[in-house]
Design a protein around this motif. Structure first.
Motif, PDB file in Angstrom:
ATOM      1  N   ASN A 251      29.527  40.447  77.739  1.00  0.00           N
ATOM      2  CA  ASN A 251      29.100  41.583  76.874  1.00  0.00           C
ATOM      3  C   ASN A 251      28.217  42.488  77.535  1.00  0.00           C
ATOM      4  O   ASN A 251      26.982  42.131  77.526  1.00  0.00           O
ATOM      5  CB  ASN A 251      28.683  41.145  75.716  1.00  0.00           C
ATOM      6  CG  ASN A 251      29.518  40.565  74.624  1.00  0.00           C
ATOM      7  OD1 ASN A 251      30.717  40.516  74.856  1.00  0.00           O
ATOM      8  ND2 ASN A 251      29.047  39.598  73.694  1.00  0.00           N
ATOM      9  N   ARG A 279      25.008  47.490  86.692  1.00  0.00           N
ATOM     10  CA  ARG A 279      24.498  45.995  86.602  1.00  0.00           C
ATOM     11  C   ARG A 279      25.285  45.484  87.622  1.00  0.00           C
ATOM     12  O   ARG A 279      26.434  45.645  88.245  1.00  0.00           O
ATOM     13  CB  ARG A 279      25.140  45.334  85.246  1.00  0.00           C
ATOM     14  CG  ARG A 279      24.515  46.026  84.138  1.00  0.00           C
ATOM     15  CD  ARG A 279      24.498  45.015  82.988  1.00  0.00           C
ATOM     16  NE  ARG A 279      24.243  45.722  81.622  1.00  0.00           N
ATOM     17  CZ  ARG A 279      23.151  45.983  81.183  1.00  0.00           C
ATOM     18  NH1 ARG A 279      22.061  45.614  81.750  1.00  0.00           N
ATOM     19  NH2 ARG A 279      23.076  46.523  79.835  1.00  0.00           N
TER      20      ARG A 279
ATOM     21  N   GLU B 108      30.554  45.085  71.182  1.00  0.00           N
ATOM     22  CA  GLU B 108      29.334  43.732  70.968  1.00  0.00           C
ATOM     23  C   GLU B 108      28.021  43.996  71.638  1.00  0.00           C
ATOM     24  O   GLU B 108      27.929  44.765  72.498  1.00  0.00           O
ATOM     25  CB  GLU B 108      29.590  42.507  71.693  1.00  0.00           C
ATOM     26  CG  GLU B 108      31.142  42.064  71.315  1.00  0.00           C
ATOM     27  CD  GLU B 108      31.223  41.267  69.944  1.00  0.00           C
ATOM     28  OE1 GLU B 108      32.044  41.202  69.237  1.00  0.00           O
ATOM     29  OE2 GLU B 108      30.116  40.925  69.560  1.00  0.00           O
ATOM     30  N   VAL B 109      26.973  43.778  71.124  1.00  0.00           N
ATOM     31  CA  VAL B 109      25.444  44.042  71.640  1.00  0.00           C
ATOM     32  C   VAL B 109      25.641  43.179  72.702  1.00  0.00           C
ATOM     33  O   VAL B 109      25.738  42.005  73.300  1.00  0.00           O
ATOM     34  CB  VAL B 109      24.518  43.166  70.695  1.00  0.00           C
ATOM     35  CG1 VAL B 109      23.122  43.497  71.527  1.00  0.00           C
ATOM     36  CG2 VAL B 109      24.575  43.841  69.282  1.00  0.00           C
ATOM     37  N   PRO B 110      25.098  43.977  73.925  1.00  0.00           N
ATOM     38  CA  PRO B 110      25.165  43.337  75.419  1.00  0.00           C
ATOM     39  C   PRO B 110      24.206  42.348  75.646  1.00  0.00           C
ATOM     40  O   PRO B 110      23.148  42.118  74.604  1.00  0.00           O
ATOM     41  CB  PRO B 110      24.714  44.605  76.299  1.00  0.00           C
ATOM     42  CG  PRO B 110      24.909  45.713  75.391  1.00  0.00           C
ATOM     43  CD  PRO B 110      24.819  45.234  74.232  1.00  0.00           C
ATOM     44  N   GLY B 111      24.453  41.231  76.689  1.00  0.00           N
ATOM     45  CA  GLY B 111      23.406  40.248  76.794  1.00  0.00           C
ATOM     46  C   GLY B 111      24.096  39.079  76.966  1.00  0.00           C
ATOM     47  O   GLY B 111      23.408  37.921  77.450  1.00  0.00           O
ATOM     48  N   LEU B 112      25.334  38.770  76.631  1.00  0.00           N
ATOM     49  CA  LEU B 112      25.815  37.463  76.426  1.00  0.00           C
ATOM     50  C   LEU B 112      26.926  37.167  77.601  1.00  0.00           C
ATOM     51  O   LEU B 112      27.765  38.058  77.718  1.00  0.00           O
ATOM     52  CB  LEU B 112      26.339  37.151  75.082  1.00  0.00           C
ATOM     53  CG  LEU B 112      27.018  35.956  74.666  1.00  0.00           C
ATOM     54  CD1 LEU B 112      25.848  34.729  74.805  1.00  0.00           C
ATOM     55  CD2 LEU B 112      27.512  35.710  73.559  1.00  0.00           C
ATOM     56  N   ILE B 113      26.837  36.155  78.199  1.00  0.00           N
ATOM     57  CA  ILE B 113      27.841  35.718  79.350  1.00  0.00           C
ATOM     58  C   ILE B 113      28.507  34.478  78.720  1.00  0.00           C
ATOM     59  O   ILE B 113      27.766  33.375  78.231  1.00  0.00           O
ATOM     60  CB  ILE B 113      27.470  35.571  80.460  1.00  0.00           C
ATOM     61  CG1 ILE B 113      26.707  36.765  81.113  1.00  0.00           C
ATOM     62  CG2 ILE B 113      28.744  35.143  81.710  1.00  0.00           C
ATOM     63  CD1 ILE B 113      26.074  36.427  82.517  1.00  0.00           C
ATOM     64  N   PHE B 128      21.786  37.593  79.663  1.00  0.00           N
ATOM     65  CA  PHE B 128      20.812  37.951  80.621  1.00  0.00           C
ATOM     66  C   PHE B 128      20.107  39.446  80.145  1.00  0.00           C
ATOM     67  O   PHE B 128      20.479  39.831  79.105  1.00  0.00           O
ATOM     68  CB  PHE B 128      22.118  38.812  81.698  1.00  0.00           C
ATOM     69  CG  PHE B 128      22.990  39.796  81.156  1.00  0.00           C
ATOM     70  CD1 PHE B 128      24.084  39.370  80.613  1.00  0.00           C
ATOM     71  CD2 PHE B 128      22.567  41.136  81.305  1.00  0.00           C
ATOM     72  CE1 PHE B 128      24.977  40.579  79.926  1.00  0.00           C
ATOM     73  CE2 PHE B 128      23.441  41.906  80.620  1.00  0.00           C
ATOM     74  CZ  PHE B 128      24.775  41.564  79.907  1.00  0.00           C
ATOM     75  N   PRO B 129      19.102  39.723  81.018  1.00  0.00           N
ATOM     76  CA  PRO B 129      18.206  40.784  80.380  1.00  0.00           C
ATOM     77  C   PRO B 129      19.165  42.201  80.507  1.00  0.00           C
ATOM     78  O   PRO B 129      19.534  42.545  81.570  1.00  0.00           O
ATOM     79  CB  PRO B 129      17.075  40.917  81.301  1.00  0.00           C
ATOM     80  CG  PRO B 129      17.651  40.074  82.584  1.00  0.00           C
ATOM     81  CD  PRO B 129      18.756  39.326  82.217  1.00  0.00           C
ATOM     82  N   THR B 130      19.017  42.957  79.588  1.00  0.00           N
ATOM     83  CA  THR B 130      19.964  44.069  79.366  1.00  0.00           C
ATOM     84  C   THR B 130      19.148  45.456  80.034  1.00  0.00           C
ATOM     85  O   THR B 130      19.891  46.460  80.062  1.00  0.00           O
ATOM     86  CB  THR B 130      20.395  44.400  77.911  1.00  0.00           C
ATOM     87  OG1 THR B 130      19.366  44.557  76.915  1.00  0.00           O
ATOM     88  CG2 THR B 130      21.397  43.373  77.512  1.00  0.00           C
ATOM     89  N   GLY B 131      17.997  45.367  79.989  1.00  0.00           N
ATOM     90  CA  GLY B 131      17.115  46.469  80.405  1.00  0.00           C
ATOM     91  C   GLY B 131      17.008  47.459  79.141  1.00  0.00           C
ATOM     92  O   GLY B 131      16.652  48.727  79.384  1.00  0.00           O
ATOM     93  N   TYR B 134      19.058  46.619  72.175  1.00  0.00           N
ATOM     94  CA  TYR B 134      20.323  47.034  71.365  1.00  0.00           C
ATOM     95  C   TYR B 134      20.301  46.355  70.291  1.00  0.00           C
ATOM     96  O   TYR B 134      19.711  45.191  70.172  1.00  0.00           O
ATOM     97  CB  TYR B 134      21.601  46.793  72.285  1.00  0.00           C
ATOM     98  CG  TYR B 134      21.704  47.848  73.395  1.00  0.00           C
ATOM     99  CD1 TYR B 134      21.392  47.263  74.888  1.00  0.00           C
ATOM    100  CD2 TYR B 134      21.786  49.147  73.361  1.00  0.00           C
ATOM    101  CE1 TYR B 134      21.727  47.915  75.750  1.00  0.00           C
ATOM    102  CE2 TYR B 134      21.935  50.071  74.612  1.00  0.00           C
ATOM    103  CZ  TYR B 134      22.005  49.540  75.657  1.00  0.00           C
ATOM    104  OH  TYR B 134      21.904  50.203  76.739  1.00  0.00           O
TER     105      TYR B 134
END
Lengths: 336, 288
Positions: A251, A279, B108-113, B128-131, B134
């Protein structure tokens, strides 16, 4: 990890189009070429590596011998083949191929436009050099045109038309690792997220079709037999090309992804979206366990800018360049 | 005007939301013409046609539509005072793109792998840090003929409540030159005459005609009234009230004069004679 360098100014601002930046490194002449599309014009900049010389050129999308015709350009991309380099420009009217410095147009292919105009837009989009001597271009009908490119001269011919996608092609990519062992040579993506994997040859062969989920796949890359795809949902998905197995899902962004790029020697992945963020990730492939690992490395925020193009400037990913909608510069970053 | 349109297309969260923004526009138009049944019917019909044509488009097609609009609007950086006041536009003319807040519906809210094995089973999950910061999406707006559109783009920016706005602009309380600019008065009178020529069919119950406010928002005006009514201070500016109702006598006089021009035009055509330029020219020469 990266810091911002001096930007390159371009003559017009970048338009909001997927994959709106193409970069070609000319090592023997210590130059890098950049192309950015603005409406019906391609802005080309040639930048010397010492940062002292910049020369600009503009190419219009025109049918040869027709003075007043111009149409909106959808994409411009460098195609690097073993024997020669070409710059391919796709528009609503057709496909133009130039020598890679933009000096001479060597080929023009007109798109079939319907007799009576329909509500569907007609355009070409999606460009990739494939294997030794092919350049593939996608069309809004979903077809992929395969052109046979001679080692020199303008005797370029349409070798085959691949009909598999039913929706407009968004992006094409060829295997970029340089490895001879990979079976798949080309990957194609379309407006509803379907991805097709092909093997090139006198007749291209469809190896696999990965179904989409009704969401545009705007940018796609193929590296060491792995498909990396960016979607309008802001997600990045990593598949094994030939089997279609989903290795990873990220995501990644809060808005539509517009550009992906891979640095083939280091496995660095670059993603850029309309959420103003670029990124950098790292991909590790372990063939023994058939697994892919993804690690996030770095973020860059281009304030108040919807990014439309992002590319590494070299095969290691030491530097990358970014374009944004309405921005008249190419922003560059290099590793610290 | 072009910047307002650019603002809405640029900040549109998902390409499909172009429709929701348009429906906000249509809903507002419906409100404005609700006293005039003929116009109201046409608005409803237009809305129905838009739903019929555009509902079946894919997200990819909407994005192509949006990209084409953005090409048309490229390079406009006109600064609009309302946008700068509301902090949606920077002094350099670029719109503000936030990296926080709710993600659009369907994203989806960013940040997940997530990583999977070759059977499709999830093996690892990492963040991961999204900067940015959200949050989850809010509910989706309605694409029907009537309904809550949810999205704020496309609504009247002059009345929308902005919680992040700190204070309204206050003019410096300096004693300004009070003599009215006569040219300005004349121009405003001309505007009033032009506006007073539309007639609404049924007598509206709520307000006679409509008000145009060129300078301050309604909130600021109310604040001003409250301040001067309380006798606390002098009014910062004088207010001129202009009556822009249709002047019946004036309008009928105009209609008569316009009618005379049309009559003269008809009489000069002689039926049967070929009134071409050549003949007219010969006539003129004969008279010399």
């Amino acid at each position: 990890m990266y810091h911002r360098e001096k930007s390159i100014q371009i003559k017009n601002s970048a338009s909001s189009l997927y994959n709106n930046l193409s970069v070609q490194r000319i090592a023997p002449r210590r130059l890098t070429y950049f192309t950015v599309v603005h409406a019906n014009v391609v802005n080309m900049v040639s930048a010397s590596w010492d940062g002292l010389n910049y020369s600009h050129r503009q190419l219009q999308s025109k049918e040869p011998n027709v003075a007043t015709s111009t149409s909106l350009i959808m994409q411009a991309a460098f195609c690097v083949l073993p024997s020669r380099d070409l710059l391919v420009v796709t528009s609503q009217k057709g496909i133009q191929m130039y020598e890679s410095d933009g000096s001479i147009m060597v080929y023009w292919h007109a798109l079939d436009t319907p007799e009576t105009p329909t509500a569907q837009a007609v355009f070409a989009r999606g460009i990739s050099a494939v294997w030794q001597n092919y350049i593939c271009v996608g069309v809004s009908s979903g077809s992929i045109l395969v052109f046979d490119i001679p080692t020199k001269g303008s005797n370029i011919t349409l070798s085959e038309v691949l009909e598999e996608h039913k929706d407009p092609i968004t992006d094409l990519a060829s295997e970029c690792s340089g490895s001879q062992e990979c079976i798949a040579d080309l990957v194609s993506a379309d407006d509803v997220g379907n991805i097709c994997v092909w093997k090139s040859g006198e007749e291209f062969q469809l190896l696999n079709k990965i179904s989409g989920f009704d969401m545009t796949c705007s940018s796609v890359k193929l590296w060491k037999g792995t498909v990396v795809a960016g979607y309008g949902t802001g997600q990045i998905r990593i598949y094994e090309a030939v089997t279609g197995i989903l290795h990873a899902e990220i995501n990644a962004h809060a808005r539509w992804i517009y550009s992906l790029d891979i640095a083939p020697f280091s496995g660095l992945l670059l993603s850029a979206a309309e959420d103003s963020l670029v990124r950098v990730w790292h991909l590790t492939l372990t063939p023994e366990t058939n697994s892919v690992e993804v690690a996030h490395l770095h973020n860059e925020c281009v304030t108040d800018t919807q990014i439309c193009g992002a590319k590494f400037c070299d095969g290691d990913g030491y530097a990358f360049a970014v374009t944004g909608y309405d921005l008249s510069e190419i922003i560059r970053y290099t590793q610290t | 005007m072009i910047m307002a349109f650019k603002y809405q297309v640029f900040l549109c969260p998902r390409p499909k939301d172009l429709l929701l923004i348009s429906y906000n526009h249509i809903d507002t138009i419906r409100e404005l013409v609700k006293e005039t049944p003929v116009a109201l019917n046409q608005v409803e019909e237009a809305h129905r046609k838009i739903i019929e044509v555009y509902t079946s488009l894919s997200e990819g097609e909407f994005q192509l539509l949006r990209q084409t609009l953005l090409i048309f609007l490229q390079d406009s950086h006109i600064r609009v005072s309302l946008f700068m006041k509301n902090k949606v536009q920077n002094p350099n003319g670029r719109f503000v793109l936030s990296t926080s807040g709710p993600v659009p519906h369907g994203i989806e809210v960013p940040g997940l792998i997530r990583m999977f094995d070759d059977k499709g089973k999830e093996v690892t999950r990492s963040e991961f840090p999204t900067g940015g910061s959200y949050t989850s999406p809010i509910r989706e707006g309605s694409f029907e003929l009537h309904g809550d559109r949810v999205i704020r783009l496309g609504l009247n920016m002059y009345t929308v409540n902005h919680p992040e706005e700190t204070h309204t602009s206050k003019a410096a309380p300096v004693k300004a030159d009070d003599t009215p600019n006569l040219l300005a008065k004349e121009e405003l009178n001309q505007l009033a005459r032009l506006m007073g020529s539309m007639k609404s069919e049924s007598t509206p119950k709520s307000e006679p005609g409509f008000r145009i406010n060129l300078f301050t928002t309604d909130e600021e005006e109310e604040e001003e009234e409250a301040r001067t009514a309380g006798g606390a201070g002098e009014p910062l500016f004088g207010v001129i009230n202009i009556q822009a109702m249709q002047d019946e006598q004036f309008a009928t006089q105009l209609a008569q004069i316009a009618g005379q021009f049309a009559d003269e035009g008809e009489q000069s055509d002689n039926p049967g004679s070929s009134s071409n330029k050549g003949d007219d020219l010969l006539d003129m020469m004969d008279q010399l």
